[in-house]
Motif scaffolding. Structure first.
Motif, PDB file in Angstrom:
ATOM      1  N   SER A 155     -10.338  -9.891  -2.022  1.00  0.00           N
ATOM      2  CA  SER A 155     -11.449  -9.400  -3.077  1.00  0.00           C
ATOM      3  C   SER A 155     -11.662  -8.763  -3.109  1.00  0.00           C
ATOM      4  O   SER A 155     -12.743  -8.213  -0.996  1.00  0.00           O
ATOM      5  N   PHE A 156     -12.945  -8.523  -3.642  1.00  0.00           N
ATOM      6  CA  PHE A 156     -14.523  -7.578  -3.045  1.00  0.00           C
ATOM      7  C   PHE A 156     -14.967  -8.379  -2.618  1.00  0.00           C
ATOM      8  O   PHE A 156     -15.367  -7.895  -1.506  1.00  0.00           O
TER       9      PHE A 156
ATOM     10  N   GLU B  55     -14.120 -10.679  -0.147  1.00  0.00           N
ATOM     11  CA  GLU B  55     -13.020 -11.379   1.503  1.00  0.00           C
ATOM     12  C   GLU B  55     -13.510 -11.369   2.611  1.00  0.00           C
ATOM     13  O   GLU B  55     -13.437 -12.161   3.661  1.00  0.00           O
TER      14      GLU B  55
ATOM     15  N   SER C 112      -9.358  -3.903 -11.224  1.00  0.00           N
ATOM     16  CA  SER C 112      -9.413  -4.400  -9.852  1.00  0.00           C
ATOM     17  C   SER C 112     -10.177  -2.502  -9.599  1.00  0.00           C
ATOM     18  O   SER C 112     -10.882  -2.174  -9.808  1.00  0.00           O
TER      19      SER C 112
ATOM     20  N   GLY D 171     -12.880 -10.444 -11.439  1.00  0.00           N
ATOM     21  CA  GLY D 171     -11.924 -10.109 -11.549  1.00  0.00           C
ATOM     22  C   GLY D 171     -10.665 -10.230 -12.718  1.00  0.00           C
ATOM     23  O   GLY D 171      -9.862  -9.888 -13.044  1.00  0.00           O
TER      24      GLY D 171
ATOM     25  N   THR E 207     -16.024  -8.375  -8.768  1.00  0.00           N
ATOM     26  CA  THR E 207     -15.817  -9.656  -8.587  1.00  0.00           C
ATOM     27  C   THR E 207     -15.357 -11.060  -8.932  1.00  0.00           C
ATOM     28  O   THR E 207     -14.485 -11.466  -8.892  1.00  0.00           O
TER      29      THR E 207
ATOM     30  N   HIS F  55      -6.819  -2.639   2.360  1.00  0.00           N
ATOM     31  CA  HIS F  55      -6.518  -2.973   1.434  1.00  0.00           C
ATOM     32  C   HIS F  55      -5.133  -2.435   0.287  1.00  0.00           C
ATOM     33  O   HIS F  55      -4.408  -3.274  -0.556  1.00  0.00           O
TER      34      HIS F  55
ATOM     35  N   ASN G 206      -1.855 -10.129  -2.104  1.00  0.00           N
ATOM     36  CA  ASN G 206      -2.659  -9.885  -3.073  1.00  0.00           C
ATOM     37  C   ASN G 206      -3.733  -8.786  -3.332  1.00  0.00           C
ATOM     38  O   ASN G 206      -4.243  -8.599  -3.803  1.00  0.00           O
TER      39      ASN G 206
END
Length: 591
Positions: free
Chosen positions: A173-174, A176, A420, A417, A415, A161, A170
């Motif tokens: 995401s948590f 993904e 971070s 958004g 999650t 990440h 990017n």
């Protein structure tokens, strides 16, 4: 390819060889390689040290603190203990153990989970006349699989990440990674519960082996009339630094003295208990006033009562003992424990105990005093794999529940958004310290700085691979060679290369070396970089073929009495299941 690329490739190969043969600690080897690139002007200081400010690396440091809170709260242990008590069959116990462990590992550091549950699993298995070796590798594998579900499930996910962010992408995401993590976890658990445990042996623990063959590990001498050093210290009586022998305990009436120091005094009537090279005990018989008790009925239980207890520990990758003999490390004084035996690759390490140089993964059987627990808590030298009698969790269990609610709240913010993962962990740790759930001293002790040095240095090497054009060259070679066979073959090749590096070195180093190459392949083939990142992260975590590729495998290696072939036998089918599933899901979902 230019000369600079050649030097980079040769240096990295040398580093990999050094990691495989354990020439030095992994963090020092990787840092030395990075230092080499700096002094030879292959990389600028800024390029080489970029990993020390990497967001993923810093997040891992914070997660160590969060994990320590849960480790001391005992929430996970109590839940698993309750579930195991209700198990009526081996498969039922496997299901009740592995399912929650994989779930916990998605949100907590899996290393402390495996460390704290290993003694519980061994105790349960012993009570039900089942070999712990049937459960410990599955315990490790389930924690590895669960760690692939979320961004914070394992340090490897956070490293990749952080690399994505450094490359201008990017990042994950948590959840993904869950597109791949959930299917491979479910498939993996089905395999482990129905098939995998049948491939594992019925081994006995080290304590059981020693208990059955006590005379191979212990010998007793009695101090009789005529002993010239009555009332003098062990040092004066010349009972230290004996050839091949280690004085671990003195029994004086109902009193037991252990560990024995150089200042401990010896008296007529004392029973001296030795471990080590028992064959050399004959040398002591020649000394006036010492008599070998050949009819002794001494057992392990005799030397593990009162303030002393038998404890098994596994030497960690970060141990300060590596490269030093037990004597040089002043083991007895430092840990309040004497070493009864050292096993490596399921075999006893012969020779004088004090001269043995521990290696990561070694299993040590200790006769421990009351200060051992405190001494172990202050460092990361060992993984404790047997229960300590006086071990206590936090007195206020509400602290554990508060910490859990706080963590769930922060995960929700990530999650959705709003935060971070790095900011969420900063806030979490800040609240834990501010509310005194964990002290600043405990927080500092929880951070494994050697692991962070390894990750930061590896990230710097990854940047060197990119900046020198080495990653681009290797990517072009892979693409030109494999593109005619299709994209699936390229993805499978990246997976296999990453997974092979993981088994030979460490998961984080494997991810850092392969990600730049995978990223360049993604750019060359028009593939979404996030898909390659998921592939590398999963492949770097999926270490099922050896005890050295992943910390949890190393933790259960000694306590389970396993050999390398046990990991291959049980892990190879699981490796194929995870590889095929990951490559296909990445191909159809991310490409």
């Amino acid at each position: 390819m230019n000369l600079e690329m050649v030097i980079v490739i040769i240096a990295i190969i040398c580093m990999l060889v050094g990691l495989f043969f354990e020439i030095a600690r992994p963090d020092l080897l990787v840092f030395f390689t990075l230092f080499f690139f700096i002094v030879t002007d292959i990389a600028t200081t800024e390029e080489a040290l970029v990993g020390f400010s990497n967001e993923g690396m810093l997040t891992i440091g914070l997660l160590f603190i969060v994990a320590r809170v849960f480790e001391h709260s005992g929430l996970v242990e109590r839940l698993v203990t309750k579930l195991l008590k209700k198990a009526e069959s081996r498969k039922g116990a496997m299901f009740r153990l592995l399912l929650p462990i994989s779930g916990f590992s998605g949100f907590l550091n899996n290393t402390p989970i495996v460390v704290t549950l290993t003694p519980i699993v061994r105790k349960w298995a012993s009570e039900h006349n089942i070999s712990p070796s049937k459960f410990l590798i599955p315990l490790s594998y389930a924690s590895i699989l669960g760690g692939t579900i979320t961004l914070m499930g394992t340090s490897t996910n956070l490293v990749v990440h952080g690399l994505l962010l450094d490359f201008g992408e990017n990042g994950f995401s948590f959840f993904e990674l869950a597109w791949v993590g959930v299917p491979i976890t479910l498939l993996g658990l089905v395999y482990l519960i129905l098939i995998g445990h049948h491939m594992l042996p019925d081994y006995k623990s080290l304590i059981e082996k020693v208990r059955e063959n006590t005379k191979d590990y212990l010998s007793e001498m009695v101090v009789i009339e005529g002993f010239p050093y009555n009332g003098e210290t062990i040092e004066q009586a010349q009972l230290r630094n004996l050839k091949g022998l280690y004085l671990i305990e003195i029994i004086r009436g109902n009193q037991r003295i252990s560990p024995v120091t150089s200042e401990t005094k010896v008296y007529i009537g004392d029973r001296l208990i030795f471990s080590g090279m028992i064959s050399t005990i004959a040398d002591l018989q020649k000394r006036k006033g010492l008599k070998l008790d050949t009819g002794t009925d001494l057992t392990l239980d005799d030397i593990s009562n009162g303030n002393n207890q038998l404890v098994e520990v596994v030497v960690s990758h970060q141990s300060s003992l590596l490269g030093k003999s037990i004597k040089e490390s002043r083991f007895r004084k430092k840990y309040d424990a004497g070493v009864l035996a050292v096993h490596r690759n399921d075999e006893k390490v012969e020779g004088k105990i004090g001269d043995i140089i521990p290696k990561s993964g070694d299993l040590m059987l200790l006769i421990a005093g009351p200060e051992l627990e405190k001494n172990l808590a202050d460092n990361n030298d060992f993984y404790l794999t047997s229960p300590i009698a006086n071990e206590k969790f936090q007195e206020n269990e509400n602290k554990g529940w508060f910490s859990l609610i706080l963590l769930v709240s922060m995960i929700s913010m990530v999650t959705l958004g709003f935060l971070s993962i790095f900011k969420a962990m900063v806030i979490t740790v800040g609240i834990l310290i501010a509310t005194k759930i964990i002290s600043t001293g405990e927080a500092k002790a929880a951070v494994q700085f050697q692991v962070l040095l390894l990750i930061a240095s590896a990230l710097g090497i990854g940047n060197v691979i990119i900046q020198t054009g080495t990653a681009n060259w290797l990517a072009n070679e892979v693409v030109s060679l494999l593109l005619p066979f299709g994209l699936l073959v390229i993805l499978a090749t990246i997976y296999v290369m990453t997974n092979l590096f993981t088994e030979l070195i460490t998961n984080n180093a494997a991810a850092v070396i392969m990600f730049p190459i995978g990223y360049e392949i993604a750019i060359s083939t028009g593939v979404e970089p996030a898909g390659i990142a998921v592939l590398v992260a999963i492949a770097a975590s999926a270490s099922f073929l050896s005890p050295i590729g992943y910390q949890t495998n190393l933790i259960v290696y000694g306590p389970g009495g396993y050999s390398f072939k046990d990991y291959i036998k049980a892990g190879f089918p699981l490796t194929l299941i995870v590889m095929v599933s990951t490559v296909l899901i990445v191909y159809y979902k991310f490409i």
